[in-house]
Motif scaffolding. Structure first.
Motif, PDB file in Angstrom:
ATOM      1  N   GLY A 160      18.409  16.519  47.560  1.00  0.00           N
ATOM      2  CA  GLY A 160      18.577  16.011  46.571  1.00  0.00           C
ATOM      3  C   GLY A 160      20.108  15.899  46.106  1.00  0.00           C
ATOM      4  N   VAL A 161      20.481  14.826  45.633  1.00  0.00           N
ATOM      5  CA  VAL A 161      21.904  14.704  44.878  1.00  0.00           C
ATOM      6  C   VAL A 161      22.053  14.678  43.505  1.00  0.00           C
ATOM      7  N   GLN A 197      26.427  17.105  43.026  1.00  0.00           N
ATOM      8  CA  GLN A 197      25.871  18.504  43.895  1.00  0.00           C
ATOM      9  C   GLN A 197      24.530  18.180  44.664  1.00  0.00           C
ATOM     10  N   GLU A 198      24.960  18.813  45.788  1.00  0.00           N
ATOM     11  CA  GLU A 198      23.761  18.509  46.811  1.00  0.00           C
ATOM     12  C   GLU A 198      22.797  19.865  46.803  1.00  0.00           C
ATOM     13  N   ASN A 207      25.555  36.195  51.551  1.00  0.00           N
ATOM     14  CA  ASN A 207      24.585  35.821  52.589  1.00  0.00           C
ATOM     15  C   ASN A 207      23.058  35.830  52.162  1.00  0.00           C
ATOM     16  N   LEU A 208      22.953  35.430  50.923  1.00  0.00           N
ATOM     17  CA  LEU A 208      21.538  34.995  50.332  1.00  0.00           C
ATOM     18  C   LEU A 208      21.600  33.493  49.872  1.00  0.00           C
ATOM     19  N   VAL A 209      20.687  32.710  50.076  1.00  0.00           N
ATOM     20  CA  VAL A 209      20.507  31.557  49.634  1.00  0.00           C
ATOM     21  C   VAL A 209      20.486  31.490  47.963  1.00  0.00           C
ATOM     22  N   TYR A 238      17.626  24.743  45.013  1.00  0.00           N
ATOM     23  CA  TYR A 238      18.419  25.713  45.712  1.00  0.00           C
ATOM     24  C   TYR A 238      19.876  25.111  46.228  1.00  0.00           C
ATOM     25  N   GLU A 239      20.697  25.812  46.501  1.00  0.00           N
ATOM     26  CA  GLU A 239      21.787  25.343  46.970  1.00  0.00           C
ATOM     27  C   GLU A 239      21.593  24.626  48.392  1.00  0.00           C
TER      28      GLU A 239
END
Ligand SMILES: *[C@@H]1O[C@H](CO)[C@@H](O)[C@H](O)[C@H]1NC(C)=O
Ligand SMILES: *[C@@H]1O[C@H](CO)[C@@H](O)[C@H](O)[C@H]1NC(C)=O
Ligand SMILES: *[C@@H]1O[C@H](CO)[C@@H](O)[C@H](O)[C@H]1NC(C)=O
Ligand SMILES: *[C@@H]1O[C@H](CO)[C@@H](O)[C@H](O)[C@H]1NC(C)=O
Ligand SMILES: *[C@@H]1O[C@H](CO)[C@@H](O)[C@H](O)[C@H]1NC(C)=O
Ligand SMILES: *[C@@H]1O[C@H](CO)[C@@H](O)[C@H](O)[C@H]1NC(C)=O
Ligand SMILES: *[C@@H]1O[C@H](CO)[C@@H](O)[C@H](O)[C@H]1NC(C)=O
Ligand SMILES: *[C@@H]1O[C@H](CO)[C@@H](O)[C@H](O)[C@H]1NC(C)=O
Ligand SMILES: *[C@@H]1O[C@H](CO)[C@@H](O)[C@H](O)[C@H]1NC(C)=O
Ligand SMILES: *[C@@H]1O[C@H](CO)[C@@H](O)[C@H](O)[C@H]1NC(C)=O
Length: 829
Positions: A522-523, A528-529, A560-562, A578-579
């Motif tokens: 999504g955007v 922001q994606e 190093n973590l989403v 989430y990013e």
């Protein structure tokens, strides 16, 4: 060739040297002779040897029989399994009463053949070339007149020429019983033999409960489910209503073949390999979870081609939906609609299944299949029927009543057809809706009125709330509960904005489908994606798991973590935002098919190494540096996402658990994770700790280096999985051969590659205590030259079985679990 020759000469030399000095002159012992701990009997053609052995050089002496011609002492029979000698002063000899006994230094009898014979001074004990120890009259060589034979009292091994089975008339049972432990010949938990109930079935019992079952004997074989691969032996079978005897013979070219029941409950058929001087396992049963008795519970079908393995039979639904969704299968399934002999009951035929166990059943050998069907329809508790014989092998009728137990899909074996009773409407979905039509005529007008009123009301509320947040009672409560409980500072997203960002959750935005529902790209309105994990209403992740994931990740911040940006609740539906990770998941790179995409090719060694280090840092943060101690429990290639710069980020915390400061291990009834990545102690006993994550990390490292999946790994020369293969190469000094052929070997820093392999192997060691912590892993990866410990044999973990037993322990790739799917998946592809 030369090597082989030398080896065989050597072993013969050693044997003759050691035995010329101490062995008795031949294969026969008479009443004046005895065998002490350093003496043996050798069969006439020197095939087998009888003598005392000490497992693992312990202080316990057992009288046993082993193969004489091979350099690995392979015991096929043990006399005094329960009563070992504790010193070397005991002997084996013939008593005056004609019994063969083992007695200790003080002449106490520890074991005896216990024949109530006439006192016979003329009895001799002879070791035959078949491996059978017999007592007979010195002047009578007839096979039928043996006074006693070890083949009637099998221990853990079933060798050629020996039959297993049961004689109902004399109630003599021949079965084999596993050892208690790797070095402990006393009788263990598992027994293998033939169950004569109804039609004979080969069965492994664990204690008194069934552990594995073949199909019922159908006149030709055991329903296609005892001998799975092409084995080099010729079965010899006697099966009738009084007795069942099953044996096999082996032809000369095949060499030595042996079937034994390992102390872990595996029925292993192995053949001695003259070239490599070791036993090669040809078949090991159960070979997958579906081979375990009643694995999916009653009225279900176990299917290794399917994800998940277990499904209800047609016309049945899970007894407990929650447990079933959590993959606790034991409860099984119940009928959707109870059968009650109404008109619309039908049979649906299934081919390629193992016939259900014979628990509540009837067998009538004198009626045809048509009659079989009619009879079954008459009895409302008859749930299935089948022809009791394989086609062409005679006829008979089997009925099953009530629950259907232990049905699996046989992979590629012809079998009988199982006719399962169903309500006709289950077969044709249309007729189901027709039924509803009838009721619809009455119900519809009423419902429509109510619905209309309801819609009006909703519109009214919605208009009022349009500018503010959507408030529906349940949602509000749930949201507040999360806030209160965890004191979360997590942004809540408005459903409309989420929907807008994903163009109404359009299929074009769909990134993938996880165990708990689809994931969308999504955007947001600010550009922001994001990746949105949407949980479908039918999803199996419970509210608790969801909260678990939200609260855990919300507290975690590491590169190093989403990163979790927020969440959204809409009615029953829950979403996580989430990013977005531009390069998708690691597995799409390292396991990509080189013909199709060649993404694997893009991942040069530098990338791979930095990904390994990144994952290690992320994991270390979870284990040590975050305020909570977190065990991820499902680390795998598809749970590592890559951002635009190919930095790895660990995702998916649906299964993670927090630990107290001091707590080191814990146990769980629910083992969640992914086959091929789960540590042995976790699979078999549900014990998880940081060291089980370390194991998964080790698997991942070896996969990244080799570009191959652990579970799908196959090698033409052996049956090891990737871990076994890597260890074999490492032990042989050929570690570099593991490296992905798509990497140019000459351009890789060899020492760094080898270091990664070594660290990977250290992480997958059998014992959790032997595995390093994540902080030592990072130190090992960083350190340039310092010496690392030598890895021990890896722990093997497939679906509950691992076997570190002997030299020929299996790292089998044979477990057909192809699924790399757990409960949860978040992927930004
Ligand atoms: C037992 O065997 C030994 C050695 O073969 C022999 O010397 C002895 O006479 C035999 N005894 C009897 C009673 O047969
Ligand atoms: C064999 O064992 C016996 C009894 O322990 C002992 O007396 C004898 O010396 C041993 N023989 C050899 C060659 O070791
Ligand atoms: C075998 O013996 C060694 C040394 O006595 C011991 O450390 C090891 O644990 C034993 N193995 C087993 C499986 O008992
Ligand atoms: C067995 O041998 C013993 C002594 O050698 C002798 O006294 C006895 O009579 C024999 N018994 C038989 C049944 O031959
Ligand atoms: C195995 O055989 C023994 C006798 O040889 C018998 O006592 C035992 O009950 C059998 N076990 C099973 C599980 O059939
Ligand atoms: C294996 O080796 C043994 C002894 O070295 C020999 O007797 C046997 O025939 C060989 N078997 C095969 C299948 O080559
Ligand atoms: C087993 O699973 C596969 C894959 O889902 C499916 O195609 C097949 O029909 C299933 N077999 C049975 C007997 O249900
Ligand atoms: C089964 O029988 C019950 C009453 O005995 C009846 O209410 C029900 O409708 C029947 N079910 C079907 C599917 O006919
Ligand atoms: C088999 O079925 C036939 C026909 O229903 C019946 O007459 C006969 O008694 C049955 N035999 C047995 C052993 O049940
Ligand atoms: C159905 O079969 C079972 C098992 O043979 C029997 O116990 C039961 O009485 C039968 N029921 C009817 C209605 O015939």
């Amino acid at each position: 060739m030369m090597m082989r020759l030398v080896a065989s000469i050597c072993s013969i030399f050693v044997v003759t040297f050691c035995c010329a000095a101490f062995s008795l002159s031949d294969d026969t012992l008479n009443i004046t002779e005895s065998i002490s701990f350093n003496q043996t009997l050798i069969s006439a053609k020197e095939e087998f040897k009888l003598g005392f052995f000490r497992p693992n050089n312990s202080g316990k002496f057992y009288l046993g029989i082993w193969y004489n011609r091979i350099p690995v002492q392979t015991i096929v029979w043990v006399a005094n399994r329960d009563t070992p000698l504790s010193d070397s002063f005991g002997v084996a000899k013939l008593e005056n009463d004609g019994n063969f006994i083992v007695q200790d230094g003080e002449k106490r009898v520890l074991w005896s053949t216990k024949i109530k014979g006439s006192r016979n001074n003329n009895t001799v004990a002879q070791l035959l070339d078949s491996g059978n120890l017999v007592l007979r009259d010195a002047n009578d060589q007839e096979v039928g007149s043996f006074l006693w034979q070890s083949f009637d009292h099998p221990s853990h091994a079933w060798i050629a020429g020996m039959t297993l089975g049961e004689d109902r008339r004399t109630s003599v049972t021949r079965n084999i019983t596993s050892w208690r432990g790797m070095d402990d010949p006393s009788p263990g938990e598992y027994t293998f033999g033939f169950d004569l109930e109804g039609l004979a079935q080969a069965t492994i019992w664990k204690g008194s409960s069934k552990h594995l079952r073949s199909g019922p004997w159908n006149g030709a074989d055991f329903g296609g489910s005892l001998v799975k691969s092409k084995l080099p032996f010729t079965p010899q079978i006697i099966i009738n209503s009084d007795e069942v005897y099953y044996g096999y013979s082996v032809n000369e070219e095949s060499g030595l073949v042996m079937v034994q029941l390992s102390y872990t409950g595996l029925l292993q058929t192995s053949r001695w390999d003259n070239n490599s001087n070791e036993w090669k396992i040809l078949q090991s049963l159960p070979e997958d979870d579906c081979g375990l008795y009643n694995f999916c519970g009653p009225n279900s079908l176990c299917n290794t081609s399917n994800v998940p393995l277990c499904g209800c039979l047609l016309g049945y639904e899970p007894k407990d939906r929650k447990e079933w969704d959590a993959r606790i299968w034991s409860g099984g399934c119940k009928p959707l609609i109870p059968l009650n002999c109404t008109e619309d009951e039908e049979f649906m035929n299934f081919d390629g299944l193992k016939m259900p166990d014979l628990l509540q059943y009837s067998l009538n050998m004198s009626i045809s299949l048509d009659q079989c069907r009619t009879e079954c329809l008459k009895n409302c508790s008859c749930t299935a029927y089948a022809d009791s014989g394989a086609s062409g092998a005679g006829h008979g009728c089997l009925h099953w009543y009530e629950e259907i137990i232990d049905v699996r899909k046989l992979n590629g074996f012809p079998s009988q057809i199982l006719y399962l009773r169903v309500i006709a409407s289950d077969l044709v979905p249309e007729s189901h809706s027709k039924k509803e039509d009838k009721t619809a005529k009455i119900v519809f007008p009423i419902a429509a009125t109510i619905l209309l009123l309801f819609l009006v009301a909703i519109c009214f509320i919605w208009k009022k709330k349009k500018s503010g947040e959507r408030v529906i009672l349940g949602q509000q409560v749930e949201r507040e509960a999360i806030r209160d409980e965890e004191n979360l500072d997590l942004p809540f997203f408005n459903f409309d904005s989420v929907s807008e960002a994903t163009q109404g959750f359009s299929d074009r935005n769909k990134l993938g489908e996880g165990g708990f529902g689809p994931v969308y790209k999504g955007v947001l309105s600010n550009g922001q994606e994001v990746a949105i994990k949407r949980q479908s209403e039918t999803s199996s992740q419970g509210l608790n798991e969801w909260k678990n994931e939200v609260t855990l990740i919300a507290k975690l911040q590491h590169r190093n973590l989403v990163r979790l940006l927020g969440c959204c609740i809409h009615g029953q539906e829950r979403m996580l935002i989430y990013e977005y990770m531009h390069n998708g998941s690691l597995d799409s790179y390292i396991f990509s098919d080189s013909k199709r995409q060649d993404k694997r090719h893009l991942l040069v060694w530098e990338n791979r190494f930095s990904i390994i280090v990144g994952i290690a840092r992320g994991l270390l943060y979870l284990h040590r540096d975050s305020r909570l101690r977190i065990i991820h429990r499902d680390l795998k290639a598809s749970n590592v996402l890559l951002d635009i710069e190919m930095n790895p980020k660990i995702s998916d915390f649906g299964t993670a658990r927090t630990f107290g400061e001091k707590q080191l291990t814990t146990e769980t009834r629910r083992v969640v994770g992914t086959y091929g990545y789960m540590a042995p102690e976790y699979v078999s006993r549900g014990i998880f700790s940081m060291k089980s994550d370390v194991f998964s990390f080790g698997v991942l490292v070896l996969e990244i280096v080799s570009g191959k999946r652990n579970v799908k790994f196959q090698h033409p020369d052996h049956e090891y999985n990737l871990l076994g293969h890597a260890w074999k190469l490492w032990a042989e000094g050929n570690g570099m051969e593991l490296i992905d052929p798509l990497l140019k070997k000459d351009s890789c820093p060899i020492s760094q590659v080898l270091r990664c392999i070594q660290v990977g192997l250290l992480c997958v060691q059998q014992r959790p205590d032997d595995r390093p912590t994540m902080s030592s892993v990072l130190m090992m990866l960083d350190s340039g030259t310092s010496l690392l410990p030598e890895p021990k044999r890896p722990g093997f973990s497939t679906q509950g079985y691992y076997d570190s037993e002997t030299d020929h322990s299996i790292f089998s790739g044979g477990y057909s679990s192809t699924n790399d799917v757990t409960n949860t998946i978040v992927q930004g592809r």
